[in-house]
Design a protein around this motif. Structure first.
Motif, PDB file in Angstrom:
ATOM      1  N   LEU A  25       0.830  -1.214   0.000  1.00  0.00           N
ATOM      2  CA  LEU A  25       0.000   0.000   0.000  1.00  0.00           C
ATOM      3  C   LEU A  25       0.861   1.260   0.000  1.00  0.00           C
ATOM      4  O   LEU A  25       0.557   2.230  -0.701  1.00  0.00           O
ATOM      5  CB  LEU A  25      -0.953  -0.002   1.192  1.00  0.00           C
ATOM      6  N   ARG A  26       1.935   1.242   0.769  1.00  0.00           N
ATOM      7  CA  ARG A  26       2.830   2.405   0.781  1.00  0.00           C
ATOM      8  C   ARG A  26       3.482   2.600  -0.590  1.00  0.00           C
ATOM      9  O   ARG A  26       3.602   3.732  -1.069  1.00  0.00           O
ATOM     10  CB  ARG A  26       3.873   2.262   1.890  1.00  0.00           C
ATOM     11  N   GLN A  29       1.410   4.445  -3.154  1.00  0.00           N
ATOM     12  CA  GLN A  29       1.107   5.839  -2.814  1.00  0.00           C
ATOM     13  C   GLN A  29      -0.056   5.985  -1.836  1.00  0.00           C
ATOM     14  O   GLN A  29      -0.897   6.874  -1.977  1.00  0.00           O
ATOM     15  CB  GLN A  29       0.856   6.660  -4.084  1.00  0.00           C
ATOM     16  N   HIS A  30      -0.090   5.132  -0.822  1.00  0.00           N
ATOM     17  CA  HIS A  30      -1.040   5.252   0.280  1.00  0.00           C
ATOM     18  C   HIS A  30      -0.233   5.432   1.575  1.00  0.00           C
ATOM     19  O   HIS A  30      -0.193   4.542   2.425  1.00  0.00           O
ATOM     20  CB  HIS A  30      -1.944   4.017   0.374  1.00  0.00           C
ATOM     21  N   GLY A  32      -0.650   7.052   4.207  1.00  0.00           N
ATOM     22  CA  GLY A  32      -1.368   7.192   5.471  1.00  0.00           C
ATOM     23  C   GLY A  32      -1.586   5.882   6.203  1.00  0.00           C
ATOM     24  O   GLY A  32      -1.999   5.883   7.362  1.00  0.00           O
ATOM     25  N   VAL A  33      -1.298   4.765   5.564  1.00  0.00           N
ATOM     26  CA  VAL A  33      -1.487   3.463   6.204  1.00  0.00           C
ATOM     27  C   VAL A  33      -0.242   3.128   7.011  1.00  0.00           C
ATOM     28  O   VAL A  33       0.845   2.974   6.465  1.00  0.00           O
ATOM     29  CB  VAL A  33      -1.757   2.357   5.149  1.00  0.00           C
TER      30      VAL A  33
END
Length: 80
Positions: A25-26, A29-30, A32-33
């Motif tokens: 997920l990182r 481009q996420h 915030g997780v």
């Protein structure tokens, strides 16, 4: 009547699959997780003839004796 059973690894157990998902997920481009814990979800359809208390007792027996490994997993459930 339905029971929704959620099974997750205990907090002290390393969740390698959850870590892999969080890393992916990182990279996607996420940012915030911070972490991911994975688990299992079951829907049990129960007989309408069961009382709410009997249904809860039945789900407790099934979740603790069949659906989970009590050494490494916890569970919660709700009945609707």
């Amino acid at each position: 009547m339905r029971a929704h059973v959620y099974v997750t690894l205990k907090p002290t157990v390393l969740d390698a699959q959850g870590q892999t998902i969080a890393n992916a997920l990182r990279r996607m481009q996420h940012p915030g997780v911070e972490s991911v814990r994975q688990g299992k979800y079951f829907v049990l359809t129960l007989a309408d003839t069961l009382s709410t208390e009997d249904a809860k007792a039945e789900v407790e027996r099934i979740a603790s004796g069949v659906l989970t490994n009590p050494v490494i997993e916890d569970y919660t459930f709700r009945i609707e």
